[in-house]
Enzyme design. Structure first.
Site, PDB file in Angstrom:
ATOM      1  N   SER A 125       0.839  -1.190   0.000  1.00  0.00           N
ATOM      2  CA  SER A 125       0.000   0.000   0.000  1.00  0.00           C
ATOM      3  C   SER A 125       0.876   1.242   0.000  1.00  0.00           C
ATOM      4  O   SER A 125       1.987   1.241   0.545  1.00  0.00           O
ATOM      5  CB  SER A 125      -0.861  -0.022   1.266  1.00  0.00           C
ATOM      6  OG  SER A 125      -1.422   1.230   1.490  1.00  0.00           O
ATOM      7  N   TYR A 150      -1.792  -1.119  11.029  1.00  0.00           N
ATOM      8  CA  TYR A 150      -2.014  -1.614   9.663  1.00  0.00           C
ATOM      9  C   TYR A 150      -0.862  -1.179   8.750  1.00  0.00           C
ATOM     10  O   TYR A 150      -0.256  -1.986   8.055  1.00  0.00           O
ATOM     11  CB  TYR A 150      -3.354  -1.106   9.102  1.00  0.00           C
ATOM     12  CG  TYR A 150      -3.486  -1.377   7.616  1.00  0.00           C
ATOM     13  CD1 TYR A 150      -3.702  -2.669   7.152  1.00  0.00           C
ATOM     14  CD2 TYR A 150      -3.352  -0.353   6.673  1.00  0.00           C
ATOM     15  CE1 TYR A 150      -3.790  -2.938   5.785  1.00  0.00           C
ATOM     16  CE2 TYR A 150      -3.437  -0.610   5.307  1.00  0.00           C
ATOM     17  CZ  TYR A 150      -3.656  -1.904   4.876  1.00  0.00           C
ATOM     18  OH  TYR A 150      -3.727  -2.172   3.521  1.00  0.00           O
ATOM     19  N   LYS A 154       2.349  -3.389   6.680  1.00  0.00           N
ATOM     20  CA  LYS A 154       2.739  -3.382   5.257  1.00  0.00           C
ATOM     21  C   LYS A 154       4.235  -3.089   5.133  1.00  0.00           C
ATOM     22  O   LYS A 154       4.921  -3.681   4.298  1.00  0.00           O
ATOM     23  CB  LYS A 154       1.909  -2.356   4.463  1.00  0.00           C
ATOM     24  CG  LYS A 154       0.433  -2.741   4.335  1.00  0.00           C
ATOM     25  CD  LYS A 154       0.223  -4.035   3.548  1.00  0.00           C
ATOM     26  CE  LYS A 154      -1.226  -4.462   3.497  1.00  0.00           C
ATOM     27  NZ  LYS A 154      -1.428  -5.829   3.005  1.00  0.00           N
TER      28      LYS A 154
HETATM   29  P1  NAD Z   1     -10.747  -7.674   1.380  1.00  0.00           P
HETATM   30  O1  NAD Z   1     -10.950  -7.678   2.843  1.00  0.00           O
HETATM   31  O2  NAD Z   1     -11.907  -7.402   0.496  1.00  0.00           O
HETATM   32  O3  NAD Z   1     -10.078  -9.058   0.918  1.00  0.00           O
HETATM   33  C1  NAD Z   1      -9.221  -9.780   1.748  1.00  0.00           C
HETATM   34  C2  NAD Z   1      -9.687 -11.226   1.718  1.00  0.00           C
HETATM   35  O4  NAD Z   1      -8.823 -11.990   2.579  1.00  0.00           O
HETATM   36  C3  NAD Z   1     -11.110 -11.424   2.246  1.00  0.00           C
HETATM   37  O5  NAD Z   1     -11.847 -12.206   1.324  1.00  0.00           O
HETATM   38  C4  NAD Z   1     -10.932 -12.137   3.575  1.00  0.00           C
HETATM   39  O6  NAD Z   1     -12.017 -13.018   3.862  1.00  0.00           O
HETATM   40  C5  NAD Z   1      -9.614 -12.860   3.351  1.00  0.00           C
HETATM   41  N1  NAD Z   1      -8.861 -13.113   4.588  1.00  0.00           N
HETATM   42  C6  NAD Z   1      -8.618 -12.254   5.608  1.00  0.00           C
HETATM   43  N2  NAD Z   1      -7.889 -12.853   6.566  1.00  0.00           N
HETATM   44  C7  NAD Z   1      -7.647 -14.116   6.129  1.00  0.00           C
HETATM   45  C8  NAD Z   1      -6.940 -15.217   6.668  1.00  0.00           C
HETATM   46  N3  NAD Z   1      -6.360 -15.143   7.876  1.00  0.00           N
HETATM   47  N4  NAD Z   1      -6.876 -16.355   5.954  1.00  0.00           N
HETATM   48  C9  NAD Z   1      -7.482 -16.464   4.731  1.00  0.00           C
HETATM   49  N5  NAD Z   1      -8.183 -15.443   4.186  1.00  0.00           N
HETATM   50  C10 NAD Z   1      -8.259 -14.291   4.877  1.00  0.00           C
HETATM   51  O7  NAD Z   1      -9.558  -6.629   1.075  1.00  0.00           O
HETATM   52  P2  NAD Z   1      -9.079  -6.029  -0.313  1.00  0.00           P
HETATM   53  O8  NAD Z   1      -9.539  -4.625  -0.373  1.00  0.00           O
HETATM   54  O9  NAD Z   1      -9.390  -6.952  -1.405  1.00  0.00           O
HETATM   55  O10 NAD Z   1      -7.514  -5.983  -0.040  1.00  0.00           O
HETATM   56  C11 NAD Z   1      -6.663  -7.040  -0.452  1.00  0.00           C
HETATM   57  C12 NAD Z   1      -5.241  -6.712  -0.034  1.00  0.00           C
HETATM   58  O11 NAD Z   1      -4.864  -5.439  -0.572  1.00  0.00           O
HETATM   59  C13 NAD Z   1      -5.038  -6.608   1.474  1.00  0.00           C
HETATM   60  O12 NAD Z   1      -3.763  -7.145   1.766  1.00  0.00           O
HETATM   61  C14 NAD Z   1      -5.042  -5.122   1.728  1.00  0.00           C
HETATM   62  O13 NAD Z   1      -4.300  -4.765   2.855  1.00  0.00           O
HETATM   63  C15 NAD Z   1      -4.378  -4.605   0.461  1.00  0.00           C
HETATM   64  N6  NAD Z   1      -4.714  -3.206   0.154  1.00  0.00           N
HETATM   65  C16 NAD Z   1      -6.030  -2.872  -0.008  1.00  0.00           C
HETATM   66  C17 NAD Z   1      -6.351  -1.535  -0.280  1.00  0.00           C
HETATM   67  C18 NAD Z   1      -7.798  -1.122  -0.431  1.00  0.00           C
HETATM   68  O14 NAD Z   1      -8.063   0.078  -0.380  1.00  0.00           O
HETATM   69  N7  NAD Z   1      -8.730  -2.024  -0.658  1.00  0.00           N
HETATM   70  C19 NAD Z   1      -5.326  -0.572  -0.396  1.00  0.00           C
HETATM   71  C20 NAD Z   1      -3.999  -0.973  -0.243  1.00  0.00           C
HETATM   72  C21 NAD Z   1      -3.703  -2.304   0.027  1.00  0.00           C
END
Ligand code: NAD
Ligand code: UDP
Length: 332
Positions: A125, A150, A154
């Site tokens: 991120s 958080y 990262k």
């Molecule tokens: P999200 O929560 O929609 O998807 C994450 C998925 O991981 C979910 O389906 C959840 O059920 C699953 N999960 C969580 N913990 C788990 C575990 N212990 N074991 C197995 N599955 C697990 O989030 P997203 O928005 O799709 O983000 C995906 C990645 O991108 C994350 O690492 C997040 O930190 C990163 N990210 C997201 C954003 C954003 O704005 N959405 C920005 C920067 C980085």
């Protein structure tokens, strides 16, 4: 056909990446514990792509589960999305965040090492940059102070990946996402925030749909042209395509890439554009700044363009139109 494992693949970003990968001829295996996603998303991915997808329910921190999963399929690469992502919640539950985000990654790396799987894409991120004071940020911009656990997870994960790449023949790419928004143009998959959304665009679409009374704009006294904070919003489909490119590229060892549009938009611009493209009036009020927010960030994406031949193509209007189509589909 190359088999790719998506951890957290039923989530917001993972589901869009699954569609793009299948579209490019990859076979996708999804691992998810469903802690922040719904099983119907699997059917939606199948509907969009017309292809079957293997789904394995389990926790990324469970080494035995991971080990056996990797033994069953001949997996060539992994995209690691599974993590917790709510900044505010991470302040309340820091150990949970370190456990899932950091210990989860270490567990995955051990299992990959034990199967000699070298290719890994990691969801990082732009939060790793903290509150930078010059723009756009490049990958050379050093990590900054990031107040939330958080953000620290990262930074730690990137450090772990870089160190791991020094001792083994890995090909690891950290993609530093800016602000992913929007939804698939079919309106079949999108973001599914639980409870009151923390993020701007889901809050806007829920307000427009009448589920929230009004949007609160957090701060209008920033040192920006209209006083509201500036972010680099990127369409989730563009972001998904960057993963496909990163998988296809052979970069070797470790590299981190900015994945944004390179353009900043203020909160007021987002609100105005939303009203223009949807024709829906959006009630809003200006309130105090949100604690921990930075005034401005947008990324330089030339390095990603050069390394993986990727560039964002979709603008703010398309992001908001697609987000609105998705929101309306949830009301049916
Ligand atoms: P999200 O929560 O929609 O998807 C994450 C998925 O991981 C979910 O389906 C959840 O059920 C699953 N999960 C969580 N913990 C788990 C575990 N212990 N074991 C197995 N599955 C697990 O989030 P997203 O928005 O799709 O983000 C995906 C990645 O991108 C994350 O690492 C997040 O930190 C990163 N990210 C997201 C954003 C954003 O704005 N959405 C920005 C920067 C980085
Ligand atoms: N924001 C806002 N009202 C909201 C949610 C967000 O004004 O209800 C602002 C927030 O202060 C930031 C921008 O919108 O300037 C993007 O916030 P978001 O939480 O979506 O992403 P962040 O960049 O904070 O991770």
């Amino acid at each position: 056909m190359k088999k790719i494992l998506l951890t957290g693949g039923l989530g917001y970003i993972g589901s869009h990446v699954a569609v793009e990968l299948i579209d490019k001829g990859f076979e996708v295996i999804i691992l998810d514990d469903l802690s922040n996603s719904e099983l119907f998303v699997l059917d939606r991915i199948k509907e969009i792509t017309g292809k079957d997808i293997i789904f394995e329910k389990g926790d990324i921190r469970d080494y035995d589960f991971l080990y056996h999963l990797l033994s069953r399929y001949n997996i060539e690469g992994v995209i690691h999305f599974a993590a917790k992502k709510a900044v505010g919640e991470s302040v309340q539950k820091p150990l949970l965040y370190y456990d899932i985000n950091v210990s989860g990654l270490i567990c995955l790396l051990k299992a990959l090492g034990d199967h000699s799987i070298k290719k890994l894409i990691f969801s990082s991120s732009c939060t790793v940059y903290g509150s930078p004071d010059s723009f756009p940020v490049t990958e050379q911009t050093p990590f900054g102070d990031t107040p939330s656990p958080y953000g620290k997870t990262k930074q730690m994960c990137e450090q772990i990946l870089e160190d791991a790449s020094l001792i083994a023949d890995y090909d690891i790419v950290s993609l530093r996402y800016f602000n992913p928004v929007g939804a698939h143009p079919t309106g079949k998959i999108g973001e599914l925030p639980k409870g009151v959304p923390n993020n701007l665009v889901p809050f806007i679409t829920q307000t427009a749909a009448g589920l929230r009374d009004e949007l609160s704009i957090f701060g209008s006294d920033y040192n920006t042209p209209d006083g509201t904070a500036i972010r680099d919003y990127i369409h989730v489909v563009d972001l998904a395509r960057a993963h496909v490119r990163a998988l296809e590229a052979n970069l070797g060892k470790y590299v981190a890439l900015n994945v944004g549009t390179g353009k900043g938009h203020s909160v007021l611009e987002v609100v105005k554009t939303f009203q223009e493209v949807t024709g829906v009036n959006l009630p809003f009020k200006i309130v105090d700044r949100r604690e921990g927010d930075i005034p401005e960030i947008f990324g330089d994406t030339n390095f990603a363009n050069h390394k993986i031949g990727w560039k964002a193509e979709k603008g703010l209007a398309e992001m908001l139109k697609d987000a609105w189509r998705w929101q309306k589909s949830l009301l049916k």
